[in-house]
Enzyme design. Structure first.
Site, PDB file in Angstrom:
ATOM      1  N   MET A  21      40.514  48.855  34.325  1.00 19.35           N
ATOM      2  CA  MET A  21      41.732  49.094  33.506  1.00 19.35           C
ATOM      3  C   MET A  21      42.002  50.613  33.474  1.00 19.35           C
ATOM      4  SD  MET A  21      42.135  45.957  30.869  1.00 19.35           S
ATOM      5  CE  MET A  21      40.910  46.667  29.429  1.00 19.35           C
ATOM      6  N   GLY A  22      41.458  51.521  34.047  1.00 16.67           N
ATOM      7  CA  GLY A  22      41.573  52.807  34.013  1.00 16.67           C
ATOM      8  C   GLY A  22      40.807  53.558  32.830  1.00 16.67           C
ATOM      9  N   HIS A  28      32.629  53.263  35.487  1.00 16.05           N
ATOM     10  CA  HIS A  28      33.379  52.817  36.603  1.00 16.05           C
ATOM     11  C   HIS A  28      32.941  53.708  37.915  1.00 16.05           C
ATOM     12  CE1 HIS A  28      36.528  52.674  33.228  1.00 16.05           C
ATOM     13  NE2 HIS A  28      36.480  51.325  33.635  1.00 16.05           N
ATOM     14  N   GLN A  52      45.192  39.730  29.294  1.00 16.88           N
ATOM     15  CA  GLN A  52      44.088  39.626  28.763  1.00 16.88           C
ATOM     16  C   GLN A  52      43.998  40.046  27.233  1.00 16.88           C
ATOM     17  OE1 GLN A  52      42.064  41.899  31.989  1.00 16.88           O
ATOM     18  NE2 GLN A  52      40.904  42.780  30.374  1.00 16.88           N
ATOM     19  N   LYS A 140      27.993  45.333  31.705  1.00 11.09           N
ATOM     20  CA  LYS A 140      28.471  45.812  30.424  1.00 11.09           C
ATOM     21  C   LYS A 140      29.277  44.602  29.867  1.00 11.09           C
ATOM     22  CE  LYS A 140      30.559  48.330  27.016  1.00 11.09           C
ATOM     23  NZ  LYS A 140      32.061  47.994  27.139  1.00 11.09           N
ATOM     24  N   ASP A 141      30.261  43.935  30.865  1.00 12.94           N
ATOM     25  CA  ASP A 141      30.796  42.699  30.458  1.00 12.94           C
ATOM     26  C   ASP A 141      30.315  41.567  30.995  1.00 12.94           C
ATOM     27  OD1 ASP A 141      33.287  43.864  28.968  1.00 12.94           O
ATOM     28  OD2 ASP A 141      33.138  45.210  30.717  1.00 12.94           O
ATOM     29  N   GLN A 144      32.231  38.187  31.340  1.00 15.06           N
ATOM     30  CA  GLN A 144      32.993  38.329  32.449  1.00 15.06           C
ATOM     31  C   GLN A 144      32.780  38.031  33.768  1.00 15.06           C
ATOM     32  OE1 GLN A 144      36.353  41.311  32.341  1.00 15.06           O
ATOM     33  NE2 GLN A 144      35.180  42.343  33.532  1.00 15.06           N
ATOM     34  N   SER A 176      32.276  53.188  27.488  1.00 11.76           N
ATOM     35  CA  SER A 176      33.655  52.414  27.615  1.00 11.76           C
ATOM     36  C   SER A 176      35.073  53.179  27.215  1.00 11.76           C
ATOM     37  CB  SER A 176      33.249  51.533  26.209  1.00 11.76           C
ATOM     38  OG  SER A 176      34.531  50.655  25.595  1.00 11.76           O
TER      39      SER A 176
END
Ligand code: AMP
Length: 284
Positions: A21-22, A28, A52, A140-141, A144, A176
């Site tokens: 999501m940038g 990332h 989401q 981290k997620d 998900q 994050s």
């Protein structure tokens, strides 16, 4: 993007996708570097996915820093930056959503109804558009990543799902985009998530297997931080994400904690060693 993806496939190249999501940070970039080991080209998508976010969540406030993101991603070796707009992804008349049942309703799904339906829908669309051989997600997620893996299995998708370790700041705070919401005092307080996970690790190392006691150990640390409000602090089976009473197989300790304007997630994977020694392996 679809045209470029078709060309890549036709040339017999191995494409990798890193969905984001940038507000690109080291977490990332670690995914991009990992993708580069297996793939060329590495495609990074930057898309703040409205589907989401709940109606009272931070969709409009979510940081959008595309220029700086593009620079960081290029420097890390990303080959293609895919930045669709909401109207491209969800044009008027859009009607089709995908949902992974059960797994999507617990923990994050309970706190954020509809969240994972939005995630799986956009990830499926990204996989269809980019046609990657591999797609990279952060632990981290963890929930998900588990849900995306289930979706690719259930829908016979072609992409291999690669889950990469959590990247942390020096003091343990997981990187994050939402850390940027924290005021200096809150940023200090945010180390409480890592400290709570460490407390659970110490309990396990001392022989505790009872999930209630492990949760209590995490709660003690979380409750000691006045700026933190715990949403959940749970021990869940690493495969089903259902609560466990005892840690006797691979489990996650999972935290969601409000601090100031941020809702922060963190987790630790705990696995009994394969040699039946009774020892545990921890992944923080
Ligand atoms: P996001 O932009 O927050 O949607 O994250 C995009 C991807 O990066 C997801 O697969 C995340 O799990 C992953 N990610 C975000 N933060 C971290 C981190 N600190 N360590 C590892 N992966 C991360």
């Amino acid at each position: 993007m679809q045209e470029a993806a078709r060309k890549v496939r036709a040339e017999g190249r191995i494409a990798g996708l890193v969905p984001t999501m940038g507000a690109i940070h080291e977490g990332h970039l670690a995914l991009v570097r990992r993708a580069q080991r297996d793939c060329s080209p590495v495609v990074v998508s930057v898309f703040v996915n409205p589907a989401q976010f709940g109606p009272k969540e931070d969709f409009t406030k979510y940081p959008r820093t595309l220029e700086a993101d593009a620079e960081k991603l290029a420097a890390a070796g990303a080959d293609i930056l895919f930045t669709p707009e909401p109207a491209d992804v969800y044009p008027a008349g859009f009607r089709t959503y995908v949902n992974v049942e059960g797994l999507s309703e617990r923990l994050e799904g309970r706190s954020r109804p509809g969240h994972f339906r939005g995630v799986t829908t956009v990830v499926l669309k990204l996989l269809e558009i980019v046609q990657p051989h591999f797609a990279y997600f952060g632990r981290k997620d963890a929930q998900q990543a588990r849900i995306v893996r289930q979706m690719t299995h259930d829908l016979n998708l072609d992409a291999g799902i690669v889950v990469c370790p959590i990247v942390r700041e020096a003091d343990g705070l997981a990187r994050s985009a939402r850390n940027g919401y924290l005021k200096p005092e809150e940023r200090q307080a945010a180390t409480v998530l890592y400290r709570a996970l460490e407390a659970a690790r110490e309990e396990i190392a001392a022989g505790t297997r009872d999930a209630i006691r492990l949760q209590a150990a995490m709660r003690r640390i979380l409750d000691s931080e006045p700026l933190a409000t715990t949403d959940y602090a749970e021990i869940a089976d690493a495969d089903t994400f259902e609560p466990v009473t005892r840690v006797s197989r691979a489990c996650y300790a999972l935290l969601a904690v409000f601090i100031g304007a941020a809702r922060l997630l963190d987790n630790m994977l705990m696995e009994p060693a394969s040699d039946a020694s009774g020892e545990f392996r921890f992944d923080l």
